[in-house]
Design an enzyme around this catalytic site. Structure first.
Site, PDB file in Angstrom:
ATOM      1  N   ALA A   1       0.830  -1.210   0.000  1.00  0.00           N
ATOM      2  CA  ALA A   1       0.000   0.000   0.000  1.00  0.00           C
ATOM      3  C   ALA A   1       0.866   1.262   0.000  1.00  0.00           C
ATOM      4  CB  ALA A   1      -0.923  -0.003   1.219  1.00  0.00           C
TER       5      ALA A   1
ATOM      6  N   CYS B   1       3.222 -12.442  -0.405  1.00  0.00           N
ATOM      7  CA  CYS B   1       2.430 -13.558  -0.911  1.00  0.00           C
ATOM      8  C   CYS B   1       3.329 -14.703  -1.406  1.00  0.00           C
ATOM      9  CB  CYS B   1       1.535 -13.094  -2.064  1.00  0.00           C
ATOM     10  SG  CYS B   1       0.676 -11.567  -1.696  1.00  0.00           S
TER      11      CYS B   1
ATOM     12  N   TYR C   1     -15.392 -21.593 -24.960  1.00  0.00           N
ATOM     13  CA  TYR C   1     -15.217 -23.049 -24.915  1.00  0.00           C
ATOM     14  C   TYR C   1     -14.306 -23.518 -26.036  1.00  0.00           C
ATOM     15  CZ  TYR C   1     -16.016 -27.871 -26.204  1.00  0.00           C
ATOM     16  OH  TYR C   1     -15.812 -29.169 -26.565  1.00  0.00           O
TER      17      TYR C   1
END
Ligand SMILES: Cc1cc2nc3c(=O)[nH]c(=O)nc-3n(C[C@H](O)[C@H](O)[C@H](O)COP(=O)(O)OP(=O)(O)OC[C@H]3O[C@@H](n4cnc5c(N)ncnc54)[C@H](O)[C@@H]3O)c2cc1C
Length: 478
Positions: free
Chosen positions: A14, A45, A451
């Site tokens: 941040a 992370c 698809y």
């Protein structure tokens, strides 16, 4: 007249986003970032993958060094500078230079508080024994990895522009047994990290399931997976303390017995690091996080807050929530910086989308789970299906479970969860978008999704799950 000055407290996701966006919007103004740590702008992370040794060098986790931030972005970054007080009247911060043990005062025109979160460390007997770790900062990750490598520790080489660390000592042997306290997503990710490093792993979790508030249809699959990988989970078990010898942890004491441990990882969640703001008189909101409006403004003029120390509006409930995630920290930080520079950019809010990898499983959640929805007093039903990640006609499609929460009265999608070996992490983003757009389950069933056999089934699991849920809704309505 001197240039306007932004002071940012905290230099990770941040804080650096705020300073960077502020400088982009106001190139002639001054931006100073103060962080008490050695490092700025790194990806926490990725710490599980650094500990597992998938990422070899901790420098790969760093996006910006102070040197690069200064040279390329014009930001004055001061590491090892801890803000100890905010004087809202005088518009200045009191700063301690931790290397020189000196105190200085810095005036600001605009202030962004980006002090992040702190790992929860309950005051249990023995909690301060050595080899009980938390994983929050890059230094935490380095400490855990160094300990696994050779029962060692390290010291940071201060003054190096790249902050090299050097080995202080290593006893040569390696820890064998790890106990992870907490079965949330970080605890689960660390199971894989520790197993990859050859440790025996036990997980102790107070709740009746892993992964916090997620639904049992999903968590039971994850628990099966970690057991297949040799992890021993103990659910419904509370940690009461730690025992050790010569200052080092040896056992974890629980209400169901004691567990041997060479290494303990406390992964029982994070809380907002908001004490500094509170002491200054800035209003706190949900879960003790700093209260902010849609423009990241606190209740004090010219003071903004962003990231893990701040709250956000949950777009499903419409209420303030505390869901500390890197994605939110980056976005809030960027907007706080822009708004400090005089732009008027709104942070719409979050839907609580999170994805994680647990061994070869992808697990994802967006919106509310059943426990979340019950807490909100919502009337809803759940609907789960099993689908395939790809067409049968294309080899090796993998099973996935898709679960939806649907509001009974309106048919609105309240949340979605998924687990499977592939195709989960990115599919959840479609459902996050549906939540953002406040779609009903009928809307979701009508989506025109792509698809081709290598990527999906002709009726994608997202659509199959929506059709099944829609049928349930129609049946319930009669
Ligand atoms: C192991 C792990 C895995 C994660 N995985 C994910 C993931 O997969 N996806 C995801 O979205 N999020 C993930 N997160 C969460 C994400 O890392 C955080 O949301 C993010 O780092 C928050 O950034 P921040 O800048 O708000 O706070 P922080 O990263 O906590 O940074 C705050 C900084 O402020 C400094 N500071 C605090 N107080 C002061 C003071 N008084 N003076 C000076 N400096 C101060 C601190 O030293 C720190 O450097 C993970 C977190 C961890 C720990």
């Amino acid at each position: 007249m001197s240039a306007e000055r932004l002071v940012v407290i905290g230099g990770v996701a941040a804080g650096m986003s705020a300073a960077s966006s502020y400088k982009r919007a106001k190139p002639d103004a001054e931006a100073i970032v103060l962080d008490r740590d050695y490092f700025i702008s790194y990806g926490a992370c990725s710490l599980p993958y650094y500990v597992s040794d998938d990422v070899k060098d901790f420098r790969q986790l760093i996006s910006l060094t102070p040197k690069v931030a200064t040279e390329e972005r014009g930001i004055d970054v001061r590491t090892r500078h801890e803000v100890t007080d905010i004087d809202l009247e005088k518009k200045q911060v009191q700063v301690k230079n931790l290397e020189k043990n000196e105190t200085l005062f810095l005036a600001y025109d605009k202030l962004v508080i980006a002090t992040g979160g702190l790992p929860i460390k309950p005051p249990l007997p023995g909690i301060d024994l050595d080899h009980i770790f938390t994983i929050r900062t890059l230094l935490d990750g380095i400490a855990i990895k160094k300990f696994i490598d050779d029962w060692g520790t390290f010291e940071v080489c201060v003054g190096s522009p790249e902050c090299l660390y050097v080995n202080r000592y290593g006893e040569g042997k390696r820890p064998m047994k790890a106990v992870i306290v907490g079965g949330g997503y970080i605890g689960m990710e660390m199971c894989e990290s520790f197993r990859k490093r050859g440790l025996e792993v036990t997980v102790i979790e107070k709740m009746d399931r892993a992964l916090g508030t997620m639904d049992l249809e999903i968590t039971s699959i994850v628990e099966g997976k970690i057991q297949d990988e040799g992890v021993k989970p103990y659910k419904g078990t509370s940690v009461e303390g730690f025992k050790g010898a010569k200052g080092k942890v040896q056992r974890v004491v629980t209400d169901k017995g004691e567990f041997d441990a060479d290494l303990v990882l406390l992964a029982i969640g994070a809380r907002p690091n908001s004490a500094l703001a509170k002491e200054a008189g800035i209003k706190l909101g949900v879960a003790g996080a700093i209260e902010v409006d849609g423009y990241l403004r606190t209740n004090v003029p010219d003071v903004f807050a962003a990231g893990d120390c701040a709250e956000a509006t949950h777009l499903v409930t419409g209420k303030k929530a505390y869901i500390p995630l890197g994605t939110t920290a980056n976005k809030q930080g960027r907007l706080a910086g822009e708004n400090a520079a005089g732009l008027n950019k709104k942070f719409e809010g979050i839907v609580g989308t999170a994805v994680t990898k647990i061994f070869d499983l992808e697990v994802a959640k967006t919106g509310l789970s059943s426990i979340d929805a019950q807490r909100e007093g919502l009337k809803f039903f759940t609907s789960a299906i099993q689908g395939l990640s790809r067409s049968d006609a294309y080899p090796a499609g993998k099973k996935m479970t898709v679960l939806y929460l649907v509001e009974e009265e309106t048919g609105r999608l309240l949340g979605a969860q998924m687990v499977g070996q592939e195709g989960v992490a990115h599919r959840i983003d479609t459902l996050a978008t549906c939540l953002y757009a406040r779609m009903t389950i009928e809307d979701v069933a009508s989506l025109d999704l792509g698809y081709a056999p290598p990527f999906a089934t002709v009726w994608d699991p997202i659509l199959v799950a929506a059709n099944v849920a829609l049928k349930k809704l129609k049946l319930a309505r009669g």
